[in-house]
Design a protein around this motif. Structure first.
Motif, PDB file in Angstrom:
ATOM      1  N   ALA A  16       0.980  -1.296  -0.014  1.00 15.71           N
ATOM      2  CA  ALA A  16       0.033   0.184  -0.034  1.00 15.71           C
ATOM      3  C   ALA A  16       0.881   1.406   0.065  1.00 15.71           C
ATOM      4  O   ALA A  16       0.588   2.196  -0.735  1.00 15.71           O
ATOM      5  CB  ALA A  16      -0.816  -0.072   1.511  1.00 15.71           C
ATOM      6  N   ALA A  20       0.912   3.980  -2.978  1.00 18.41           N
ATOM      7  CA  ALA A  20       0.530   5.272  -2.847  1.00 18.41           C
ATOM      8  C   ALA A  20       1.519   6.382  -2.895  1.00 18.41           C
ATOM      9  O   ALA A  20       1.204   7.477  -3.574  1.00 18.41           O
ATOM     10  CB  ALA A  20       0.390   5.449  -1.027  1.00 18.41           C
ATOM     11  N   PHE A 156      -8.573  -4.104  -1.654  1.00 19.75           N
ATOM     12  CA  PHE A 156      -7.987  -2.847  -1.095  1.00 19.75           C
ATOM     13  C   PHE A 156      -8.799  -2.404  -0.297  1.00 19.75           C
ATOM     14  O   PHE A 156      -9.995  -2.002  -0.346  1.00 19.75           O
ATOM     15  CB  PHE A 156      -8.041  -1.856  -2.448  1.00 19.75           C
ATOM     16  CG  PHE A 156      -7.065  -2.527  -3.391  1.00 19.75           C
ATOM     17  CD1 PHE A 156      -5.582  -2.467  -3.376  1.00 19.75           C
ATOM     18  CD2 PHE A 156      -7.661  -3.187  -4.403  1.00 19.75           C
ATOM     19  CE1 PHE A 156      -4.864  -2.961  -4.574  1.00 19.75           C
ATOM     20  CE2 PHE A 156      -6.810  -3.632  -5.391  1.00 19.75           C
ATOM     21  CZ  PHE A 156      -5.762  -3.518  -5.430  1.00 19.75           C
ATOM     22  N   GLN A 158      -9.478  -1.474   4.540  1.00 18.41           N
ATOM     23  CA  GLN A 158      -8.948  -1.621   5.725  1.00 18.41           C
ATOM     24  C   GLN A 158      -9.482  -3.061   6.440  1.00 18.41           C
ATOM     25  O   GLN A 158     -10.319  -3.259   6.238  1.00 18.41           O
ATOM     26  CB  GLN A 158      -8.938  -0.661   6.703  1.00 18.41           C
ATOM     27  CG  GLN A 158     -10.316  -0.285   7.282  1.00 18.41           C
ATOM     28  CD  GLN A 158     -10.435   0.782   8.249  1.00 18.41           C
ATOM     29  OE1 GLN A 158      -9.403   1.710   8.477  1.00 18.41           O
ATOM     30  NE2 GLN A 158     -11.652   0.981   8.528  1.00 18.41           N
ATOM     31  N   GLN A 284      -9.606   5.602   6.768  1.00 19.98           N
ATOM     32  CA  GLN A 284      -9.327   4.432   5.871  1.00 19.98           C
ATOM     33  C   GLN A 284      -8.802   4.718   4.526  1.00 19.98           C
ATOM     34  O   GLN A 284      -8.710   3.679   3.414  1.00 19.98           O
ATOM     35  CB  GLN A 284     -10.424   3.243   5.965  1.00 19.98           C
ATOM     36  CG  GLN A 284     -11.678   3.756   5.200  1.00 19.98           C
ATOM     37  CD  GLN A 284     -12.673   2.871   4.975  1.00 19.98           C
ATOM     38  OE1 GLN A 284     -12.332   1.712   4.595  1.00 19.98           O
ATOM     39  NE2 GLN A 284     -13.873   3.184   5.324  1.00 19.98           N
ATOM     40  N   GLN A 285      -8.968   5.990   4.259  1.00 21.58           N
ATOM     41  CA  GLN A 285      -8.160   6.398   2.790  1.00 21.58           C
ATOM     42  C   GLN A 285      -9.067   6.016   1.716  1.00 21.58           C
ATOM     43  O   GLN A 285      -8.508   5.418   0.780  1.00 21.58           O
ATOM     44  CB  GLN A 285      -6.804   6.305   2.674  1.00 21.58           C
ATOM     45  CG  GLN A 285      -5.830   6.717   3.931  1.00 21.58           C
ATOM     46  CD  GLN A 285      -4.579   6.974   3.602  1.00 21.58           C
ATOM     47  OE1 GLN A 285      -3.692   7.567   3.089  1.00 21.58           O
ATOM     48  NE2 GLN A 285      -3.812   5.556   3.678  1.00 21.58           N
ATOM     49  N   LEU A 288      -7.832   6.367  -1.798  1.00 26.23           N
ATOM     50  CA  LEU A 288      -6.542   5.406  -2.082  1.00 26.23           C
ATOM     51  C   LEU A 288      -7.400   3.999  -2.475  1.00 26.23           C
ATOM     52  O   LEU A 288      -6.909   3.447  -3.509  1.00 26.23           O
ATOM     53  CB  LEU A 288      -5.828   5.263  -1.121  1.00 26.23           C
ATOM     54  CG  LEU A 288      -4.385   4.406  -0.945  1.00 26.23           C
ATOM     55  CD1 LEU A 288      -3.507   5.125  -2.192  1.00 26.23           C
ATOM     56  CD2 LEU A 288      -3.845   4.248   0.099  1.00 26.23           C
ATOM     57  N   GLN A 289      -8.351   3.811  -1.915  1.00 28.08           N
ATOM     58  CA  GLN A 289      -9.166   2.532  -2.358  1.00 28.08           C
ATOM     59  C   GLN A 289      -9.668   2.566  -3.762  1.00 28.08           C
ATOM     60  O   GLN A 289      -9.458   1.632  -4.423  1.00 28.08           O
ATOM     61  CB  GLN A 289     -10.384   2.053  -1.283  1.00 28.08           C
ATOM     62  CG  GLN A 289     -10.021   1.961   0.079  1.00 28.08           C
ATOM     63  CD  GLN A 289     -11.053   1.972   1.413  1.00 28.08           C
ATOM     64  OE1 GLN A 289     -12.175   1.876   0.605  1.00 28.08           O
ATOM     65  NE2 GLN A 289     -10.693   1.799   2.233  1.00 28.08           N
ATOM     66  N   THR A 316      -5.358   0.008   3.586  1.00 34.20           N
ATOM     67  CA  THR A 316      -5.297   1.409   3.305  1.00 34.20           C
ATOM     68  C   THR A 316      -5.487   2.357   4.592  1.00 34.20           C
ATOM     69  O   THR A 316      -5.412   3.423   4.635  1.00 34.20           O
ATOM     70  CB  THR A 316      -6.176   1.861   2.213  1.00 34.20           C
ATOM     71  OG1 THR A 316      -7.529   1.605   2.854  1.00 34.20           O
ATOM     72  CG2 THR A 316      -6.063   1.225   0.890  1.00 34.20           C
TER      73      THR A 316
END
Length: 338
Positions: A16, A20, A156, A158, A284-285, A288-289, A316
């Protein structure tokens, strides 16, 4: 995810972080999703791939008005713009309807599908149909404990149980004695895992409160009534930013001294942390997921890559946002990417 695999978790975290590092935040516009599919990623950013045009479907369990999914979608649109992908976004909180949307994507002969697994059993058959058509399917956000069972190539998000456990420990540090965990969608596996995780580590008393997340006035009145009838509650744990903000109103209306903590962010939530209305949030962004889910399908098609090696999820989160770091996060939340 089974907690007996710490090496897998480390691997996923490393993947991750590496992924990122390659991201460039893009100012893609986003509107609330719904039952209708629509193309995203039209505003391509610099560095667009010259690989053949792909079509990818992103199908989530978004409820109307839930701003969390706008952030997921922005990340997906940024990846689609970079990777020369036509992104088709659709959503429905009803699991059966979500499965129908996945079937629609299969019928359109898309090159890849990214799905959330809030209610994984309802999607099992349609995932098998996609695989039978050689359409790769990846998971994001919900279903970290189920993605391998359904045969998805990657995941992807958490680990919701781990995130809940971390929040429970944070409640202990704050001196909390009695908390209520507000579940806005019954049957959502990820939300259940969050509350169960809190219960595992919280040394005080925790009970769950089910509310109708599609009716915010009802959410407020239900939480307010609970706080009025139980003055011993000293923490409300919300499972999403809109519900945390509503919980703040409920605390005020009930004349309660309870504090509010939550999972997930949006721009209004970070401002509430700055003001002290909300103690902290677990991030948990979601950007990004969405980004990694779409980018992974491009990588799979064009280079045969599996993030996490097909064995471990790409984590994430979780990470805490509170007064000590909210100023840094807030500038990204204001752009709709955190």
């Amino acid at each position: 995810m089974d907690r007996s695999y710490p090496r897998s978790r480390k691997l996923a975290s490393v993947v991750a972080v590496a992924a990122a590092a390659a991201l460039t935040l893009a100012g893609c516009s986003s509107s609330s999703g719904g039952k209708e599919s629509e193309e995203g990623g039209a505003n391509a950013s610099a560095g667009k791939a010259d690989t053949p045009r792909m079509t990818v479907a992103l199908v989530t369990h978004q409820s109307p008005g839930d701003t969390f999914w706008d952030i997921v979608r922005k990340g997906a649109e940024a990846a689609a713009a970079k990777d020369n992908i036509k992104l088709i976004y659709s959503a429905d909180p009803n699991a059966g309807s979500q499965a129908n949307l996945v079937q629609n994507a299969i019928d359109q002969k898309v090159d890849g599908i990214a799905i959330t697994l809030a209610k994984p059993d309802a999607l099992r058959d349609v995932v098998n149909k996609a695989k039978a058509q050689n359409i790769p399917v990846v998971g994001l956000n919900s279903g970290v404990s189920e993605w391998q069972k359904l045969g998805l190539t990657e995941f992807f998000g958490q680990d919701e149980t781990v995130a809940g456990e971390a929040l429970g420990k944070r409640l202990n540090e704050s001196g909390a004695k009695k908390a209520v965990c507000v579940i806005q969608e019954q049957g959502n596996i990820g939300l259940t895992q969050r509350c169960d995780g809190v219960k595992k580590t919280f040394e005080g008393s925790l009970e769950t409160l089910n509310v109708n997340g599609t009716d915010m006035p009802s959410v407020k009145s239900t939480i307010t009534a609970k706080l009025k009838t139980d003055s011993d509650i000293d923490y409300v744990v919300a499972l999403g930013a809109p519900f945390a903000l509503t919980s703040v109103q409920s605390v005020s209306e009930a004349g309660s001294k309870a504090k509010v903590a939550t999972f997930d962010l949006n721009k209004d939530l970070t401002k509430s942390i700055s003001k002290g209305d909300i103690e902290f949030a677990v991030d948990q962004q979601p950007y990004l997921q969405g980004y990694l889910a779409i980018d992974s399908l491009w990588l799979y098609k064009n280079n045969g890559n599996y993030m996490g090696g097909g064995e471990a999820p790409v984590l994430t989160g979780p990470a805490f946002v509170d007064k000590t770091n909210v100023e840094t996060i807030d500038k990204f939340a204001a752009k709709g990417t955190r």
